[in-house]
Scaffold this motif. Structure first.
Motif, PDB file in Angstrom:
ATOM      1  N   LEU A 217       0.829  -1.204   0.000  1.00 18.82           N
ATOM      2  CA  LEU A 217       0.000   0.000   0.000  1.00 18.82           C
ATOM      3  C   LEU A 217       0.866   1.256   0.000  1.00 18.82           C
ATOM      4  CD1 LEU A 217      -2.788  -1.059   2.527  1.00 18.82           C
ATOM      5  CD2 LEU A 217      -2.998  -0.870   0.058  1.00 18.82           C
ATOM      6  N   ALA A 218       1.915   1.276   0.819  1.00 17.95           N
ATOM      7  CA  ALA A 218       2.803   2.440   0.883  1.00 17.95           C
ATOM      8  C   ALA A 218       3.506   2.646  -0.452  1.00 17.95           C
ATOM      9  CB  ALA A 218       3.818   2.260   2.008  1.00 17.95           C
ATOM     10  N   PRO A 227      -3.303  10.021  -2.135  1.00 20.31           N
ATOM     11  CA  PRO A 227      -3.832   9.297  -0.978  1.00 20.31           C
ATOM     12  C   PRO A 227      -4.981   8.399  -1.400  1.00 20.31           C
ATOM     13  CG  PRO A 227      -4.605  11.550  -0.974  1.00 20.31           C
ATOM     14  CD  PRO A 227      -3.648  11.452  -2.105  1.00 20.31           C
ATOM     15  N   TRP A 228      -5.176   7.316  -0.713  1.00 19.37           N
ATOM     16  CA  TRP A 228      -6.285   6.437  -1.009  1.00 19.37           C
ATOM     17  C   TRP A 228      -6.635   5.609   0.197  1.00 19.37           C
ATOM     18  CZ3 TRP A 228      -5.152   1.090  -3.175  1.00 19.37           C
ATOM     19  CH2 TRP A 228      -3.809   0.737  -2.996  1.00 19.37           C
ATOM     20  N   PHE A 242      -6.051   4.129   5.654  1.00 19.84           N
ATOM     21  CA  PHE A 242      -5.931   5.407   4.964  1.00 19.84           C
ATOM     22  C   PHE A 242      -4.437   5.645   4.693  1.00 19.84           C
ATOM     23  CE2 PHE A 242      -9.628   5.418   7.637  1.00 19.84           C
ATOM     24  CZ  PHE A 242     -10.630   5.933   6.825  1.00 19.84           C
ATOM     25  N   VAL A 243      -4.065   5.698   3.434  1.00 11.47           N
ATOM     26  CA  VAL A 243      -2.661   5.807   3.043  1.00 11.47           C
ATOM     27  C   VAL A 243      -2.404   7.220   2.538  1.00 11.47           C
ATOM     28  CG1 VAL A 243      -0.819   4.744   1.703  1.00 11.47           C
ATOM     29  CG2 VAL A 243      -2.839   3.402   2.315  1.00 11.47           C
ATOM     30  N   VAL A 244      -1.452   7.924   3.179  1.00 18.25           N
ATOM     31  CA  VAL A 244      -1.111   9.302   2.818  1.00 18.25           C
ATOM     32  C   VAL A 244       0.360   9.358   2.435  1.00 18.25           C
ATOM     33  CG1 VAL A 244      -1.093  11.714   3.530  1.00 18.25           C
ATOM     34  CG2 VAL A 244      -2.837  10.151   4.447  1.00 18.25           C
ATOM     35  N   PRO A 245       0.685   9.613   1.157  1.00 15.86           N
ATOM     36  CA  PRO A 245       2.088   9.639   0.744  1.00 15.86           C
ATOM     37  C   PRO A 245       2.741  10.998   1.011  1.00 15.86           C
ATOM     38  CG  PRO A 245       0.689   9.935  -1.158  1.00 15.86           C
ATOM     39  CD  PRO A 245      -0.241   9.753   0.016  1.00 15.86           C
ATOM     40  N   ASN A 253       2.469   7.517   5.331  1.00 20.19           N
ATOM     41  CA  ASN A 253       1.834   7.193   6.611  1.00 20.19           C
ATOM     42  C   ASN A 253       0.595   6.354   6.351  1.00 20.19           C
ATOM     43  OD1 ASN A 253       3.750   8.609   8.002  1.00 20.19           O
ATOM     44  ND2 ASN A 253       2.447  10.342   8.509  1.00 20.19           N
ATOM     45  N   LEU A 254       0.414   5.319   7.143  1.00 17.83           N
ATOM     46  CA  LEU A 254      -0.759   4.459   7.037  1.00 17.83           C
ATOM     47  C   LEU A 254      -1.515   4.504   8.353  1.00 17.83           C
ATOM     48  CD1 LEU A 254       1.722   3.021   5.306  1.00 17.83           C
ATOM     49  CD2 LEU A 254      -0.102   1.379   4.818  1.00 17.83           C
ATOM     50  N   TYR A 255      -2.752   4.941   8.306  1.00 19.53           N
ATOM     51  CA  TYR A 255      -3.596   5.069   9.490  1.00 19.53           C
ATOM     52  C   TYR A 255      -4.655   3.971   9.426  1.00 19.53           C
ATOM     53  CZ  TYR A 255      -1.422   9.669   9.242  1.00 19.53           C
ATOM     54  OH  TYR A 255      -0.512  10.706   9.157  1.00 19.53           O
TER      55      TYR A 255
END
Length: 774
Positions: A217-218, A227-228, A242-245, A253-255
């Motif tokens: 995912l990252a 983000p996705w 929730f993946v934020v590059p 960051n993966l939440y």
């Protein structure tokens, strides 16, 4: 003599001492001047610095203080006021200004007694500000007598920012949801305690699976720089990720949020939804089967009764026949009521949208009931709608509105004894350019309804008195159906009644207005000759119904061939040609829908486009739409009257030449005489439609039914404007619902084939409308 000789020396020493004293006084004065100059310069200089500065001498007095120091302490006195005063006096002004006065005072004494430097010490003020001070013990500098120096600055914003940073920095650690930070190489740069706890709770295999998933995912987020969100299983749970590059920093960051409860609830709602849908389907199937099983023999009963009425009968036999037909019609009305209630409870009560004269329609509907009331000895009077409404043309469902008025009138007749009176009133309440608001009242002098029963009579299967069914008959559904119809049309149905005095039922409606429509041609009489010599294939598994249809058709000079099921019907039609096919729907083996689909796919366009009339015992409009979408030309519900069958066949097999594939009446009406406009539309259709048909066939072949619906929606206006024939049902089927598995998908393919065949035929014929090229 010796003493006298010493005097000059002593005097000389005195003179020198005096001179020395004067020199020292001058030096002292110069030093004082220099000190004052230095103090002035220092005082002038420190007034320009941003920090507050305070110097105290060995006696504890303030030897120097700048304006900034006084401003930071919010003192009303200027700096010059404090010079020469003791530090205790200034401290007394400071103490009330700090958040903790006693602690502040103790700290001042401790600092002065300790003699050790202290830097960046925090001082909280009662007004919320934060000061920082440095306490620096100093030795005497040149001529300045100083024991200590205090430097002061405003650190409010700094401390607040630091607190915010600390709070932000602590968020990941405090967050109860797992957080991972992974770089482009798949290395875990950070994981908060919740993430660590989640990882530790998993077995080795699940730990490896989780790590592999979040690494993928990252990597994907960093590659796409977007983000996705995705839901993933983790062990026995489910998490939304929730993946934020952060591509510049090189990590993502993966939440993770635990959604196990939500997923379980959704699954339960779906196991529940499926059960509810299954129950609805089961009920609809039961009703369809019940309708079929009752209407099919009823068609035979009423059909044979019609044939019997054409034979020589004496008066007693005619009376028996009348009872048979009346009883059959009564049973059919009960079936219709039950089906209507089923449609109401499932939200599938159907309404037409057609232009009609409200006054004429309801007057015609009431006419047979008026005769029935008079035969019972009841007088009937009323006020027709036309007395208050000069333009009663509206858009709506005349059958449903007549159904309400007929129910109310039938009830009034049922519960009013001979010698009683019924009044029917129709009147206009309001009118605008777009709407017409009307009210209808049916008043009787019958038995009346108790007050406590007034609302219950509108409930399904409910009547006001326990013995009503035994005394008067009926199912208790009429009023419930009537109220549902009126309410779904946006109106109200109410009742006012007194026991022994009678009842008044009243309903109000607002309907869209329309202009008066041209009168339609009256139905042709029987046996006009247009059906003589025509060849019809009758596909019907019920022998009695085949007998009924054959007797009627042969009376009209039609050559009838029969097939007992769909498979035999298709085979028979492939061997011979017919002018029309009468197709039953529910048959063993191959159904009428499947047989129709095969016929519409025949390579011979002429045979593939034969008119097919569905003969069905199902009474749901959704079924009617489905039949048209499957390629059937029209539909007739069993049991049918012979006039209805004759008119349907006359419409399917007109006496004129071959039927055109299009009708430009609507287009020419829109053009208002502009032939150039008509030709432009035709040329555009000829140019663009072939490509659209290719796209439609491709989408259907690949099972992309959403694309099929979008294409149908796109080409529908052009098809309708050119009046392409016999495709309305197929267009509606494909535009409004996606095809499902099994038979439904075959119906969708048949609908596509129907549209393509008819449009291609129009593309072949339309060029004759264009002027010849010079």
């Amino acid at each position: 003599m010796s003493s006298s000789t010493a005097l000059p020396f002593e005097f000389s020493d005195a003179v020198q001492a005096h001179q020395r004293i004067q020199e020292l006084e001058r030096e002292l004065q110069a030093a004082k001047e220099a000190a004052r100059t230095m103090e002035n310069r220092l005082g002038h200089l420190i007034n320009y610095v941003q920090e507050g500065v305070l110097l105290t001498d060995t006696d504890g007095r303030i030897s120097l203080v700048n304006e900034r120091f006084c401003q930071l302490w919010d003192m009303p006195q200027p700096a010059a006021y404090w010079v020469g005063r003791s530090w205790q006096e200034m401290a007394a002004v400071m103490i009330p200004l700090v958040a903790d006065g006693p602690a502040f005072e103790q700290r001042i004494h401790a600092l002065r007694a300790g003699g050790q430097p202290v830097f960046n010490e925090r001082v909280d003020l009662s007004d919320g500000r934060i000061l920082e001070r440095d306490f620096i013990p100093v030795q005497q500098v040149d001529t300045l007598s100083a024991r200590s120096m205090i430097r002061l600055r405003d650190a409010t914003e700094y401390h607040r920012a630091a607190e915010q940073l600390r709070a932000v920095a602590s968020i990941p650690g405090q967050n109860p949801n797992p957080i991972f930070r992974i770089d482009g190489e798949g290395q875990v740069l950070y994981n908060n305690p919740s993430a660590s706890a989640l990882h530790a709770s998993l077995n080795d295999a699940d730990q490896n699976r989780l790590l592999a998933k979040i690494q993928r995912l990252a990597s994907a987020a960093l590659t796409q720089n977007a983000p996705w969100q995705v839901d993933i299983p983790v062990g026995n749970s489910f998490y939304a990720v929730f993946v934020v590059p952060f591509p510049e920093e090189g990590y993502a960051n993966l939440y993770l949020v635990n959604i196990t409860k939500r997923m379980l609830v959704e699954q339960e709602l779906n196991h529940a939804k499926d059960e509810a849908e299954a129950a609805v389907r089961a009920r609809e199937n039961f009703l369809a089967n019940m309708s079929h099983e009752i209407r099919t023999p009823m068609n035979g009963v009423l059909g044979m009764a019609t044939q019997l009425s054409k034979t020589r009968l004496d008066a007693r036999q005619q009376d028996f026949l009348r009872i048979i037909r009346t009883s059959g019609q009564h049973l059919l009305s009960i079936i219709n009521d039950v089906l209507d209630m089923a449609k109401i409870t499932s939200g599938k009560l159907e309404f037409e949208q057609t232009a009609f004269n409200l006054c004429d329609s309801m007057a015609e509907a009431l006419q047979p009931l008026v005769h029935q009331a008079i035969e019972k000895g009841i007088s009937v009077a009323g006020t027709p709608l036309k007395t208050s409404c000069s333009l009663p043309w509206v858009i709506g469902d005349p059958y449903r509105l007549n159904q309400v008025l007929i129910n109310l009138m039938a009830n009034a007749i049922k519960f009013t004894e001979a010698g009683g009176h019924i009044t029917v009133i129709g009147r206009q309440l309001a009118a605008t350019a777009d709407t017409l608001t009307v009210e209808f009242l049916v008043t009787d002098t019958g038995i009346g309804i108790p007050a406590e029963q007034l609302e219950r009579i509108f409930e399904g299967f409910t009547q006001a008195y326990a013995d009503t069914t035994r005394r008067f008959g009926g199912t208790g559904l009429g009023l419930s159906i009537s109220r549902a119809i009126i309410e779904q049309l946006g109106g109200t149905l109410t009742v006012h009644s007194k026991v022994g005095k009678g009842s008044t039922f009243r309903f109000q409606l607002t309907l869209p207005r329309t202009t008066a429509q041209a009168a339609t041609a009256t139905a042709s009489a029987f046996d006009t000759g247009v059906l003589r010599g025509r060849r019809v294939l009758l596909v019907e598994d019920n022998e009695i119904n085949r007998d009924v249809a054959r007797m009627l058709l042969e009376e009209w000079g039609v050559e009838v061939h029969e097939a007992e099921d769909g498979q035999r019907g298709v085979e028979q039609y492939q061997r011979q040609s017919y002018d029309a096919i009468l197709m039953d729907i529910q048959m063993p083996g191959m159904s009428g829908l499947e047989a129709t689909a095969l016929i519409r796919q025949l390579p011979d366009a002429t045979k593939a486009n034969v008119p097919i009339l569905a003969l069905t015992a199902n009474a749901f409009r959704a079924d009617y739409v489905k039949y048209l979408a499957a390629g059937m030309t029209d539909c007739l519900t069993k049991p049918f009257e012979e006039l209805e069958l004759y008119q349907a066949l006359e419409k399917l097999m007109p006496p004129a030449g071959p039927k055109s594939s299009y009708d430009l009446t609507k287009l020419r009406t829109l053009a208002h005489g502009r032939e150039a406009f008509v030709l432009k539309i035709i040329r555009s259709f000829l140019l663009n439609m072939p490509e659209s048909l290719v796209q439609l066939e491709t989408a259907a072949a690949t099972g992309n039914w959403q694309q099929v619906a979008a294409l149908v929606h796109h080409i529908k206006p052009g098809i309708e404007s050119l009046g392409i024939q016999d495709v309305a049902g197929a267009l509606q089927q494909l535009e409004q619902q996606a095809a499902g598995p099994g038979a439904e998908q075959s119906l969708a393919h048949a609908a596509v084939a129907r549209i393509v065949a008819q449009v291609k035929r129009a593309l072949h014929e339309l060029p004759r409308e264009l002027p010849a090229e010079a």
